[in-house]
Design an enzyme around this catalytic site. Structure first.
Site, short mmCIF file in Angstrom:
data_model
loop_
_atom_site.label_atom_id
_atom_site.label_comp_id
_atom_site.label_asym_id
_atom_site.label_seq_id
_atom_site.Cartn_x
_atom_site.Cartn_y
_atom_site.Cartn_z
N MET A 90 -12.13 5.00 -0.55
CA MET A 90 -12.86 5.30 0.64
C MET A 90 -13.25 6.62 0.45
O MET A 90 -12.83 7.55 1.11
CB MET A 90 -11.66 5.08 1.79
CG MET A 90 -11.26 3.78 1.94
SD MET A 90 -10.00 3.61 3.27
CE MET A 90 -8.55 3.43 2.33
N ASP B 139 -4.77 3.92 -1.85
CA ASP B 139 -5.84 4.34 -1.16
C ASP B 139 -6.41 5.45 -1.27
O ASP B 139 -5.59 6.57 -1.36
CB ASP B 139 -5.54 4.14 0.27
CG ASP B 139 -5.40 2.68 1.05
OD1 ASP B 139 -6.44 1.80 0.65
OD2 ASP B 139 -4.31 2.36 1.49
N SER C 212 4.46 -2.20 7.44
CA SER C 212 5.41 -3.12 7.58
C SER C 212 6.38 -3.36 6.47
O SER C 212 7.56 -3.96 6.83
CB SER C 212 4.68 -4.60 7.83
OG SER C 212 4.19 -4.99 6.65
N MET D 29 -8.80 8.41 -0.18
CA MET D 29 -9.72 9.09 0.71
C MET D 29 -10.06 10.54 0.49
O MET D 29 -9.38 11.26 0.12
CB MET D 29 -8.87 8.98 2.02
CG MET D 29 -8.31 7.67 2.43
SD MET D 29 -7.35 7.56 4.07
CE MET D 29 -6.41 6.02 3.68
N HIS E 197 -1.50 -1.40 -4.06
CA HIS E 197 -2.68 -0.87 -3.58
C HIS E 197 -2.64 0.52 -3.36
O HIS E 197 -1.78 1.23 -2.75
CB HIS E 197 -2.81 -1.50 -2.14
CG HIS E 197 -4.03 -1.47 -1.44
ND1 HIS E 197 -5.23 -2.12 -1.87
CD2 HIS E 197 -4.75 -0.46 -0.63
CE1 HIS E 197 -6.27 -1.58 -1.12
NE2 HIS E 197 -6.05 -0.85 -0.29
N MET F 184 -11.64 -5.13 5.92
CA MET F 184 -10.61 -4.26 6.49
C MET F 184 -10.49 -4.86 8.18
O MET F 184 -11.56 -5.28 8.60
CB MET F 184 -11.41 -2.74 6.66
CG MET F 184 -11.45 -2.13 5.32
SD MET F 184 -10.12 -1.81 4.52
CE MET F 184 -9.19 -0.94 5.77
N SER G 271 0.85 -1.12 0.12
CA SER G 271 0.01 0.00 -0.04
C SER G 271 0.77 1.28 0.13
O SER G 271 1.77 1.43 0.70
CB SER G 271 -0.92 0.05 1.14
OG SER G 271 -1.54 1.27 1.61
N HIS H 184 -8.42 1.35 -4.05
CA HIS H 184 -9.49 1.49 -3.02
C HIS H 184 -10.22 2.72 -2.82
O HIS H 184 -9.47 3.62 -1.98
CB HIS H 184 -8.80 0.77 -1.78
CG HIS H 184 -9.64 0.66 -0.45
ND1 HIS H 184 -9.14 0.46 0.64
CD2 HIS H 184 -11.02 0.80 -0.37
CE1 HIS H 184 -10.02 0.39 1.54
NE2 HIS H 184 -11.14 0.35 0.81
N ASP I 151 -6.78 -5.91 4.43
CA ASP I 151 -6.18 -4.94 4.80
C ASP I 151 -6.08 -4.31 6.17
O ASP I 151 -7.20 -4.05 6.56
CB ASP I 151 -6.59 -3.66 3.82
CG ASP I 151 -5.86 -2.36 3.86
OD1 ASP I 151 -4.80 -2.43 4.51
OD2 ASP I 151 -6.07 -1.64 3.18
#
Length: 219
Positions: A69, A36, A200, A38, A34, A138, A9, A67, A176
Protein backbone atom coordinates in the site's frame (compact mmCIF):
# COMPACT_ATOMS: atom_id res chain seq x y z
CA UNK A 1 -17.12 -27.98 0.19
CA UNK A 2 -15.57 -24.95 -1.48
CA UNK A 3 -11.78 -24.90 -1.37
CA UNK A 4 -10.33 -21.62 -0.14
CA UNK A 5 -7.23 -20.23 1.54
CA UNK A 6 -6.82 -18.33 4.80
CA UNK A 7 -4.18 -15.58 5.01
CA UNK A 8 -3.81 -14.17 8.54
CA UNK A 9 -2.72 -10.54 8.47
CA UNK A 10 0.17 -9.64 10.77
CA UNK A 11 -1.10 -6.05 10.86
CA UNK A 12 -3.15 -7.20 13.86
CA UNK A 13 -0.43 -9.38 15.41
CA UNK A 14 1.77 -8.48 18.37
CA UNK A 15 4.75 -6.74 16.77
CA UNK A 16 6.75 -7.29 19.96
CA UNK A 17 6.43 -11.02 19.41
CA UNK A 18 5.85 -11.62 15.71
CA UNK A 19 7.70 -14.93 15.71
CA UNK A 20 5.29 -16.37 18.27
CA UNK A 21 2.15 -15.10 16.55
CA UNK A 22 3.30 -16.30 13.13
CA UNK A 23 4.14 -19.73 14.54
CA UNK A 24 0.66 -19.89 16.11
CA UNK A 25 -1.18 -19.34 12.82
CA UNK A 26 1.25 -21.53 10.88
CA UNK A 27 0.80 -24.42 13.31
CA UNK A 28 -2.98 -23.96 13.21
CA UNK A 29 -3.09 -24.39 9.45
CA UNK A 30 -2.86 -20.94 7.87
CA UNK A 31 -2.21 -21.13 4.13
CA UNK A 32 -0.61 -17.75 3.51
CA UNK A 33 0.80 -14.95 5.66
CA UNK A 34 -0.55 -11.54 4.67
CA UNK A 35 1.94 -8.71 5.16
CA UNK A 36 0.68 -5.13 4.85
CA UNK A 37 3.28 -2.56 3.84
CA UNK A 38 2.20 1.08 4.24
CA UNK A 39 4.19 4.20 3.47
CA UNK A 40 2.22 6.96 5.20
CA UNK A 41 1.56 8.52 1.80
CA UNK A 42 -0.65 6.19 -0.22
CA UNK A 43 -2.46 5.38 3.02
CA UNK A 44 -2.40 7.32 6.31
CA UNK A 45 -0.36 4.75 8.22
CA UNK A 46 3.20 3.41 8.32
CA UNK A 47 4.00 -0.24 9.00
CA UNK A 48 7.07 -2.26 8.05
CA UNK A 49 9.81 -2.51 5.45
CA UNK A 50 11.72 -5.35 3.76
CA UNK A 51 14.01 -5.80 6.77
CA UNK A 52 11.15 -7.14 8.86
CA UNK A 53 10.01 -9.43 6.04
CA UNK A 54 13.53 -10.82 5.68
CA UNK A 55 13.75 -11.56 9.40
CA UNK A 56 10.37 -13.27 9.80
CA UNK A 57 11.03 -15.32 6.65
CA UNK A 58 13.71 -17.15 8.64
CA UNK A 59 11.06 -18.50 11.01
CA UNK A 60 8.21 -19.40 8.67
CA UNK A 61 7.56 -21.68 5.71
CA UNK A 62 4.24 -19.99 4.90
CA UNK A 63 3.57 -18.39 1.51
CA UNK A 64 4.39 -14.68 1.98
CA UNK A 65 1.63 -12.49 0.53
CA UNK A 66 3.03 -8.94 0.54
CA UNK A 67 0.49 -6.16 0.01
CA UNK A 68 2.20 -2.92 -1.00
CA UNK A 69 0.00 0.00 0.00
CA UNK A 70 2.60 2.44 -1.24
CA UNK A 71 2.70 5.20 -3.83
CA UNK A 72 5.66 3.94 -5.87
CA UNK A 73 5.69 0.13 -5.85
CA UNK A 74 7.88 0.05 -8.94
CA UNK A 75 10.74 1.47 -6.85
CA UNK A 76 10.46 -0.91 -3.90
CA UNK A 77 8.93 -4.24 -4.96
CA UNK A 78 12.33 -5.80 -5.66
CA UNK A 79 13.47 -5.19 -2.08
CA UNK A 80 10.50 -7.22 -0.85
CA UNK A 81 11.14 -9.91 -3.45
CA UNK A 82 14.71 -10.25 -2.19
CA UNK A 83 13.42 -10.31 1.41
CA UNK A 84 11.29 -13.37 0.70
CA UNK A 85 7.94 -12.34 -0.81
CA UNK A 86 6.17 -15.10 -2.77
CA UNK A 87 3.45 -12.76 -4.02
CA UNK A 88 3.56 -9.00 -4.40
CA UNK A 89 0.29 -7.10 -4.68
CA UNK A 90 0.25 -3.40 -5.51
CA UNK A 91 -2.66 -1.02 -6.04
CA UNK A 92 -4.50 -0.22 -9.24
CA UNK A 93 -4.76 3.38 -8.02
CA UNK A 94 -0.99 4.09 -8.22
CA UNK A 95 0.31 6.08 -11.18
CA UNK A 96 2.78 3.52 -12.52
CA UNK A 97 2.14 1.36 -15.61
CA UNK A 98 0.34 -1.62 -14.04
CA UNK A 99 0.84 -4.00 -16.97
CA UNK A 100 4.58 -3.38 -17.08
CA UNK A 101 4.93 -3.78 -13.32
CA UNK A 102 2.95 -7.04 -13.26
CA UNK A 103 5.10 -8.47 -16.04
CA UNK A 104 8.32 -7.30 -14.37
CA UNK A 105 7.43 -8.89 -11.03
CA UNK A 106 6.37 -12.16 -12.68
CA UNK A 107 9.67 -12.35 -14.59
CA UNK A 108 11.46 -12.55 -11.23
CA UNK A 109 9.77 -15.90 -10.65
CA UNK A 110 7.18 -14.91 -8.04
CA UNK A 111 3.48 -14.14 -8.35
CA UNK A 112 2.07 -10.66 -8.93
CA UNK A 113 -1.31 -9.18 -8.12
CA UNK A 114 -3.29 -5.98 -8.07
CA UNK A 115 -5.56 -4.56 -5.37
CA UNK A 116 -8.58 -2.35 -5.77
CA UNK A 117 -9.94 0.08 -3.19
CA UNK A 118 -13.69 0.18 -2.47
CA UNK A 119 -14.29 3.05 -4.90
CA UNK A 120 -12.34 1.42 -7.76
CA UNK A 121 -14.42 -0.58 -10.23
CA UNK A 122 -13.68 -3.97 -11.75
CA UNK A 123 -13.71 -2.26 -15.14
CA UNK A 124 -10.48 -0.49 -14.15
CA UNK A 125 -8.54 -3.77 -14.15
CA UNK A 126 -10.21 -5.70 -17.00
CA UNK A 127 -7.27 -5.18 -19.36
CA UNK A 128 -4.69 -6.61 -16.91
CA UNK A 129 -6.72 -9.55 -15.58
CA UNK A 130 -5.20 -11.99 -18.11
CA UNK A 131 -1.72 -11.49 -16.60
CA UNK A 132 -2.74 -11.06 -12.96
CA UNK A 133 -2.24 -13.93 -10.50
CA UNK A 134 -4.34 -12.39 -7.71
CA UNK A 135 -6.90 -9.61 -7.46
CA UNK A 136 -7.21 -8.28 -3.92
CA UNK A 137 -10.60 -6.71 -3.28
CA UNK A 138 -10.54 -4.31 -0.35
CA UNK A 139 -13.73 -4.46 1.70
CA UNK A 140 -12.57 -1.56 3.90
CA UNK A 141 -10.66 1.61 3.08
CA UNK A 142 -7.00 0.50 3.31
CA UNK A 143 -4.79 1.83 6.07
CA UNK A 144 -5.91 0.43 9.41
CA UNK A 145 -6.99 -2.93 10.80
CA UNK A 146 -10.18 -3.59 12.73
CA UNK A 147 -12.57 -1.78 10.36
CA UNK A 148 -16.10 -2.93 9.57
CA UNK A 149 -16.79 -5.01 6.48
CA UNK A 150 -18.38 -3.15 3.55
CA UNK A 151 -21.09 -5.51 2.30
CA UNK A 152 -21.65 -3.41 -0.83
CA UNK A 153 -18.34 -4.80 -2.14
CA UNK A 154 -19.84 -8.29 -2.53
CA UNK A 155 -21.22 -7.63 -6.05
CA UNK A 156 -17.70 -6.62 -7.08
CA UNK A 157 -16.41 -10.03 -6.00
CA UNK A 158 -19.16 -11.76 -7.98
CA UNK A 159 -18.46 -9.62 -11.03
CA UNK A 160 -14.79 -10.60 -10.86
CA UNK A 161 -15.65 -14.27 -10.38
CA UNK A 162 -17.78 -14.24 -13.52
CA UNK A 163 -15.11 -12.46 -15.57
CA UNK A 164 -12.39 -14.87 -14.47
CA UNK A 165 -14.49 -17.98 -15.01
CA UNK A 166 -15.91 -16.99 -18.40
CA UNK A 167 -12.45 -16.10 -19.74
CA UNK A 168 -10.71 -18.98 -17.92
CA UNK A 169 -8.11 -16.67 -16.38
CA UNK A 170 -5.67 -18.21 -13.92
CA UNK A 171 -6.39 -15.62 -11.26
CA UNK A 172 -7.41 -15.89 -7.61
CA UNK A 173 -9.76 -13.48 -5.85
CA UNK A 174 -8.51 -12.37 -2.45
CA UNK A 175 -10.63 -10.33 -0.02
CA UNK A 176 -9.33 -8.17 2.82
CA UNK A 177 -11.16 -6.08 5.40
CA UNK A 178 -13.48 -6.94 8.29
CA UNK A 179 -13.29 -10.68 7.64
CA UNK A 180 -14.79 -12.93 10.32
CA UNK A 181 -16.76 -16.18 10.03
CA UNK A 182 -19.97 -14.39 9.05
CA UNK A 183 -18.46 -12.07 6.45
CA UNK A 184 -16.16 -14.84 5.21
CA UNK A 185 -19.22 -16.91 4.28
CA UNK A 186 -20.60 -13.98 2.29
CA UNK A 187 -17.31 -13.53 0.43
CA UNK A 188 -16.99 -17.23 -0.36
CA UNK A 189 -20.55 -17.35 -1.69
CA UNK A 190 -19.74 -14.32 -3.85
CA UNK A 191 -16.73 -16.14 -5.33
CA UNK A 192 -13.65 -15.41 -3.20
CA UNK A 193 -10.68 -17.81 -3.12
CA UNK A 194 -8.47 -16.26 -0.42
CA UNK A 195 -9.60 -14.62 2.83
CA UNK A 196 -7.38 -12.18 4.71
CA UNK A 197 -8.20 -11.90 8.39
CA UNK A 198 -6.30 -10.04 11.08
CA UNK A 199 -8.31 -8.68 13.95
CA UNK A 200 -10.76 -11.60 14.15
CA UNK A 201 -7.80 -13.96 14.65
CA UNK A 202 -5.16 -12.10 16.62
CA UNK A 203 -7.55 -10.09 18.80
CA UNK A 204 -9.66 -13.13 19.66
CA UNK A 205 -9.60 -14.66 23.16
CA UNK A 206 -8.55 -17.91 21.50
CA UNK A 207 -6.71 -17.15 18.22
CA UNK A 208 -6.25 -20.84 17.43
CA UNK A 209 -9.98 -21.50 17.68
CA UNK A 210 -10.76 -18.35 15.68
CA UNK A 211 -8.51 -19.48 12.83
CA UNK A 212 -9.90 -23.01 12.92
CA UNK A 213 -13.43 -21.60 12.65
CA UNK A 214 -12.41 -19.62 9.56
CA UNK A 215 -10.85 -22.72 8.03
CA UNK A 216 -13.91 -24.89 8.60
CA UNK A 217 -16.66 -22.83 6.99
CA UNK A 218 -19.33 -24.80 5.19
CA UNK A 219 -21.63 -23.16 2.67
Amino acid sequence: MKKYLIAPSILSANFANLQKDIALVENTGADWLHIDVMDGHFVPNITIGPGVVKNIKKYSKLFFDVHLMISEPEKYWENFYKAGADLIVFHQEVLTDKKVLLETIKKSGIKAGVSIKPKTSVEAIKDILPITDVVLVMTVEPGFGGQSFMADMLPKITQLRNLIDVNKYNCLIEVDGGINVETAKQCLKAGADVLVSGNSIFAAKNPTEALQNLKNITL
